[in-house]
Design an enzyme around this catalytic site. Structure first.
Site, PDB file in Angstrom:
ATOM      1  N   THR A  78       0.841  -1.195   0.000  1.00  0.00           N
ATOM      2  CA  THR A  78       0.000   0.000   0.000  1.00  0.00           C
ATOM      3  C   THR A  78       0.878   1.247   0.000  1.00  0.00           C
ATOM      4  OG1 THR A  78      -0.202   0.267   2.415  1.00  0.00           O
ATOM      5  CG2 THR A  78      -1.754  -1.249   1.325  1.00  0.00           C
ATOM      6  N   GLY A  79       0.324   2.340  -0.539  1.00  0.00           N
ATOM      7  CA  GLY A  79       1.101   3.572  -0.645  1.00  0.00           C
ATOM      8  C   GLY A  79       2.329   3.373  -1.499  1.00  0.00           C
ATOM      9  N   ALA A  80       2.156   2.615  -2.595  1.00  0.00           N
ATOM     10  CA  ALA A  80       3.304   2.162  -3.384  1.00  0.00           C
ATOM     11  C   ALA A  80       3.765   3.170  -4.425  1.00  0.00           C
ATOM     12  CB  ALA A  80       2.956   0.842  -4.074  1.00  0.00           C
ATOM     13  N   GLY A  96       8.158   7.054  -2.118  1.00  0.00           N
ATOM     14  CA  GLY A  96       8.841   6.795  -0.860  1.00  0.00           C
ATOM     15  C   GLY A  96       9.122   5.329  -0.598  1.00  0.00           C
ATOM     16  N   TYR A 101      -0.875  11.455  14.825  1.00  0.00           N
ATOM     17  CA  TYR A 101       0.037  10.498  14.217  1.00  0.00           C
ATOM     18  C   TYR A 101       0.468   9.447  15.239  1.00  0.00           C
ATOM     19  CZ  TYR A 101       3.893   8.668  11.394  1.00  0.00           C
ATOM     20  OH  TYR A 101       4.731   7.841  10.679  1.00  0.00           O
TER      21      TYR A 101
END
Length: 287
Positions: A9-11, A14, A164
């Site tokens: 995920t979030g590929a 970063g 966070y």
């Protein structure tokens, strides 16, 4: 041997992109779970080019939308019967309080609840693999975290560190609880602190404007590269050394002792129940 399959995920940038490239280089088929079609396609081309692999694909998934997560999981299950590795990497830090499409505060919504739902919807293909591995990217910021059960979506007194840190503690509680719930299977679940990594985590998801709020995560005088930050996630996803280890927290490929508030079983179970309720988990989706 058939090719092993991984989801990251979030590929699109970063550590997520670095993880995708490194897994592909190791011979994994990698599905890049990204929210943006444009950024996802650009990252896909970079991943194909850098890895030399042709077995990388993009499936859209917005972790800020339970409907999008369900659509992604259905698309994956229609095409693949097994999942060897799930790297829950995507993360956000919001300067100002914002909500997901389901009304969740974005940090707890994306960093935890989105991954919570995604993982549970993919448990069957993970269990069907020779050894399913779930890797949750947490952070040393969990040490400052607390689950604010009276106001988990932080309607009052919002600040980015508070939100966070809560979400990163949530990653650890989720890891520990899930490892127990799948203990009778071949699935392992571990989490990690990647270090202070120079990424776009502080950038506004909608406008692209923002700043990195990383200094509180670690006291390092420099940022790691995404490739360096991804090393422990790759280790947990692939190394035979951790094949039998589950429910643990790692930093620099070494297991770390958790602070007392992260191993509170009563809080862990209460938070699991809350998470199920938030994402609208159906009876047949519960573990």
């Amino acid at each position: 041997m058939s090719m092993k399959t991984a989801i990251v995920t979030g590929a699109n940038s970063g550590m997520g992109l670095a993880t995708t490239i490194q897994l592909a280089r190791q011979g994994y088929r990698v599905i890049m779970a990204c929210r943006s079609e444009k950024r996802g396609q650009q990252a896909l081309q970079e991943a194909l080019r850098e890895s030399g692999s042709t077995a990388i694909e993009l499936i859209l998934c917005d972790l800020g939308s339970t409907q999008s997560i369900r659509d992604f999981a259905r698309s994956f299950r229609e095409r693949y019967s097994t999942l060897d590795v799930l790297v829950n990497n995507a993360g956000v830090v919001m300067l100002k309080r914002q909500e997901t499409s389901d009304g969740f505060e974005q940090s707890i919504g994306i960093n935890h609840l989105g991954h919570f739902l995604l993982t549970l919807l993919l448990i069957q293909p993970l269990k069907a693999a020779e050894q399913g591995r779930i890797v949750n990217v947490s952070s040393g910021a969990y040490k400052a975290g607390k689950i604010h059960f009276d106001d988990p979506h932080l309607h009052k007194g919002y600040n980015p560190i508070k939100s966070y840190a809560q979400s990163k503690l949530a990653n650890i509680l989720f890891t520990r609880a899930l490892s127990r719930k799948v203990a009778n299977s071949r699935v392992t679940v571990n989490c990690l602190h990647p270090g202070a990594v120079g990424t776009s985590i502080g950038v506004d998801r909608n406008t692209g404007f923002g700043t990195r709020i990383m200094a509180f995560i670690g006291k390092l005088p420099f940022f790691l590269s995404p490739e360096e930050g991804a090393q422990t996630a790759i280790y947990l996803a692939t190394s035979p050394e951790v094949a039998e280890i589950t429910g643990r927290y790692f930093y620099q490929k070494k297991e770390q002792k958790l602070k007392a508030h992260a191993v509170d079983d009563a809080v862990t179970e209460r938070f699991w129940t809350w998470s199920e309720q938030q994402v609208g988990l159906k009876p047949d989706e519960r573990l």
